[in-house]
Each structure stands twice: as C-alpha cells, then as structure tokens.
Design a protein around this motif. Structure first.
Motif, PDB file in Angstrom:
ATOM      1  N   LEU A 177      -3.911  44.875  75.404  1.00  0.00           N
ATOM      2  CA  LEU A 177      -5.145  45.340  75.990  1.00  0.00           C
ATOM      3  C   LEU A 177      -6.178  44.177  76.034  1.00  0.00           C
ATOM      4  CD1 LEU A 177      -5.999  48.560  73.381  1.00  0.00           C
ATOM      5  CD2 LEU A 177      -5.783  48.420  75.984  1.00  0.00           C
ATOM      6  N   VAL A 182     -11.878  46.763  75.710  1.00  0.00           N
ATOM      7  CA  VAL A 182     -12.028  47.682  74.487  1.00  0.00           C
ATOM      8  C   VAL A 182     -13.323  47.675  74.169  1.00  0.00           C
ATOM      9  CG1 VAL A 182     -11.180  47.998  72.244  1.00  0.00           C
ATOM     10  CG2 VAL A 182      -9.707  46.892  73.940  1.00  0.00           C
ATOM     11  N   GLU A 185     -15.183  50.055  76.497  1.00  0.00           N
ATOM     12  CA  GLU A 185     -14.818  51.402  76.279  1.00  0.00           C
ATOM     13  C   GLU A 185     -15.447  51.687  74.693  1.00  0.00           C
ATOM     14  OE1 GLU A 185     -13.419  53.698  77.752  1.00  0.00           O
ATOM     15  OE2 GLU A 185     -12.803  55.021  76.154  1.00  0.00           O
ATOM     16  N   CYS A 186     -15.672  51.128  74.030  1.00  0.00           N
ATOM     17  CA  CYS A 186     -16.561  51.245  72.547  1.00  0.00           C
ATOM     18  C   CYS A 186     -17.725  51.416  73.108  1.00  0.00           C
ATOM     19  CB  CYS A 186     -16.519  49.996  71.827  1.00  0.00           C
ATOM     20  SG  CYS A 186     -17.312  50.357  70.350  1.00  0.00           S
ATOM     21  N   ALA A 230      -9.534  51.659  71.130  1.00  0.00           N
ATOM     22  CA  ALA A 230      -8.296  51.100  71.539  1.00  0.00           C
ATOM     23  C   ALA A 230      -7.394  52.423  71.511  1.00  0.00           C
ATOM     24  CB  ALA A 230      -8.018  50.183  70.419  1.00  0.00           C
ATOM     25  N   SER A 257      -8.951  44.230  68.649  1.00  0.00           N
ATOM     26  CA  SER A 257      -8.995  45.082  69.806  1.00  0.00           C
ATOM     27  C   SER A 257      -7.642  45.723  70.076  1.00  0.00           C
ATOM     28  CB  SER A 257      -9.646  44.288  70.924  1.00  0.00           C
ATOM     29  OG  SER A 257      -8.871  43.012  71.225  1.00  0.00           O
TER      30      SER A 257
END
Ligand code: ATP
Length: 300
Positions: A177, A182, A185-186, A230, A257
């Motif tokens: 990833l 990540v 996305e967070c 994640a 991550s």
C-alpha cells in the motif's frame, strides 16, 4: 576496506496518532517506533560509481534506479563529504516492500552506515542522523533502532526505555500500500465523518507498558490512526486481524500505513504458534515471528 555489510531492522508503530491535516499538506504525528528482528542487509563494495542491486524474496518489487532510497542515501553522504565516491550496493531484502515496515528507510540507513565505513569518512552518528532526516521521516529511526517516539512530522526523535523483549508476528499482504494513498484516504474519511480530529498526544499508559515490559498492557494500548484508512483500501485485512485475535494475540494492528498486519504475542513460543496458525488456516499467506526492540543499523 573493499566491502562492508550492515544489518538494519524493520519497524512497527506501537502508537501512530495522526493530527489534523496541516496547510502544508503534512500532519503532526505522535509516532512510537519499535525496531523488530526482521532485517535487510546492505552490502557496500568498492566501485567507481554508485549502483544498487537487490536480492531476496521481495527483490522484484524494489527499484534499482535513482528511485532506490539506498542510492539516494549514498549520494547524500558523498555530497556531505564533498567528494564523488562510488559504491556497488547490494540489498538482501527480508523486510516486506511497501508494507508499512519502513523497508526503504532501513536500506537508506544501511547505506549511510556502510558507505561511511567503506569510504573511511568516520562521520559521527549525529551527522548521519542529520543526513537521514533529509532523506525521509523514518530514516533516522532506522539508524537509531530500539523504541523511540517521533513528534512533529515524525522527525524529532526521543528514545524510550523498554523493560524486556516483546514477541511479535508479522503477516505481509500481497501488493503493498503506498503510504501517501493511505494518508489521503485517512483525510478523506475524516472529512466525510466531519468529526473533530484531536491533537496527537503520547499515550502515557503505553509508555508505562513498554518500560515495564508488560506485553498484556502493551497489547491493549496498541493504536494506529491509519488503520481505518488501510482497512477501507484493503477490507480483507480485517479478517486477518480478527484471526490473530482469535488465536490469542494480545493486540492486533495494521503496521504503519499497512498492509502488513502486526500481532503481539505472549512469548516466543506463542509467536511461533500464532504464525503457524495464521498460515495454516489461510488467514495469512505468510507470517514471520520476530522480537523487539533490536538495535538500528549495525555493522554485520
Ligand atoms: P513506511 O513504513 O516508511 O511508510 P513502507 O514500508 O510502507 O514505508 P517501503 O518498503 O519503504 O514502504 O517502500 C515504499 C516504496 O519505496 C516502494 O514501493 C518502492 O517503490 C520504493 N523504494 C525505494 N527504495 C526502496 C528500497 N530500498 N526498498 C524498498 N522500497 C524502496
């Protein structure tokens, strides 16, 4: 000296608290790093130019051009020393690639220590730490090892005392990833939920668990603010984490991550059994038992 080999550990984050998104695009972090006994080896051999080759089980996923962090580290060191030194670097890769275990940073730290020795520079640790900080926020910890807390963007490091050895199992996942995805996305999930993001604070109970060597307490305080992101990107990881808990893990988290999953075991025997159960049941394609803390980049 015609060849130098350095051994560098992987890391797991036992606390990773991610503050609100800053205007410069970064986040303030409280990042408790813990070095574990999965090692890359970085060999530096006399040469006219700086080159890299990668061997071992994850070799095909690692760039061998200027994008390789070990090459960037060797170049940065030569620049610091003010000379055009050369080294053929050979990385023996055991740390999962793009797995949230700082494998690239480990190789950068390994290259710094190996080339410092190969080129007879004799630079002190503090100078290597400074160069490491410019290469990436995880590189200084790969030099330092042990257990340490990083604040700011993760680059201001303080060592933390640990009262014994902790036993772990790491289950790498196929594909890796990318860390920036990540974090993105967070940020997206936080924006969507509209909840206020607290300022990151060090968990004093986790520090106490580390210093007393209390694996049960440490297991209960493991935390990772990147885990939801994640899991959103790789939902199947939730099944792996659950399987570890069912097999008695004291704590189960995504490492950094991700997508590597980290499980804290009771002792070395439990770690071996847990690793065997995770693979036998198909909850993980592979699983490695390891322990921590271990020293940072060290001449082999
Ligand atoms: P972190 O935990 O520090 O966020 P990571 O463990 O998730 O990092 P790395 O294994 O460091 O990720 O690799 C991230 C990317 O960096 C890889 O996808 C790869 O393309 C690139 N890379 C550059 N040099 C190296 C290296 N020496 N070893 C592994 N990856 C490297």
């Amino acid at each position: 000296m015609s060849s130098v080999t350095v051994r560098v550990p992987a890391k797991v984050n036992v606390q990773l608290s991610v503050g609100p998104l800053r205007e410069d695009g970064y986040h303030d972090l409280v990042n408790v790093f813990h070095a574990v006994s999965i090692f890359d080896r970085v060999e530096a051999k006399e040469s006219d130019a700086i080159t890299v080759a990668v061997e071992g089980k994850w070799a095909d996923q690692v760039p061998v051009d200027d994008g390789n962090l070990a090459i960037r580290a060797a170049r940065a060191l030569a620049k610091h020393a003010g000379r055009s030194y050369g080294a053929d670097l050979v990385i023996h890769k055991e740390i999962p690639v793009a797995g949230g275990m700082a494998g690239g940073s480990a190789d950068a730290a390994g290259a710094l220590v190996a080339c410092n020795e190969l080129w007879g520079l004799g630079l002190p640790f503090e100078d290597l730490m400074e160069i490491a900080g410019d290469l990436g926020s995880d590189v200084p910890f790969s030099l330092l090892g042990g257990t340490a807390v990083g604040t700011g963007r993760g680059e201001e490091l303080s060592e933390l005392p640990t009262g014994g050895t902790f036993h772990w199992v790491f289950a790498p996942a196929e594909g890796g990833l990318p860390t920036p995805s990540v974090y993105a996305e967070c940020d997206r999930l936080r924006k969507e939920s509209d909840a206020e993001v607290p300022w990151p604070e060090l968990n004093e109970r986790l520090i106490e668990a580390l210093s007393t060597g209390d694996a049960y307490a440490l297991g209960s305080y493991l935390s990772n603010d990147l885990q939801d992101a994640a899991l959103a990107l790789r939902p199947e990881l939730a099944t792996t984490l659950d399987a570890g808990r069912q097999h008695g893990a004291l704590g189960a988290i995504v490492s950094g991550s991700g997508p590597t999953c980290a499980f804290l075991a009771i002792d070395a025997t439990h770690a071996r059994d847990l690793a065997a159960s995770l693979t036998a049941t198909g909850a993980a394609t592979s699983a490695m038992a390891a322990h921590g803390p271990v020293p940072g980049a060290t001449l082999a």
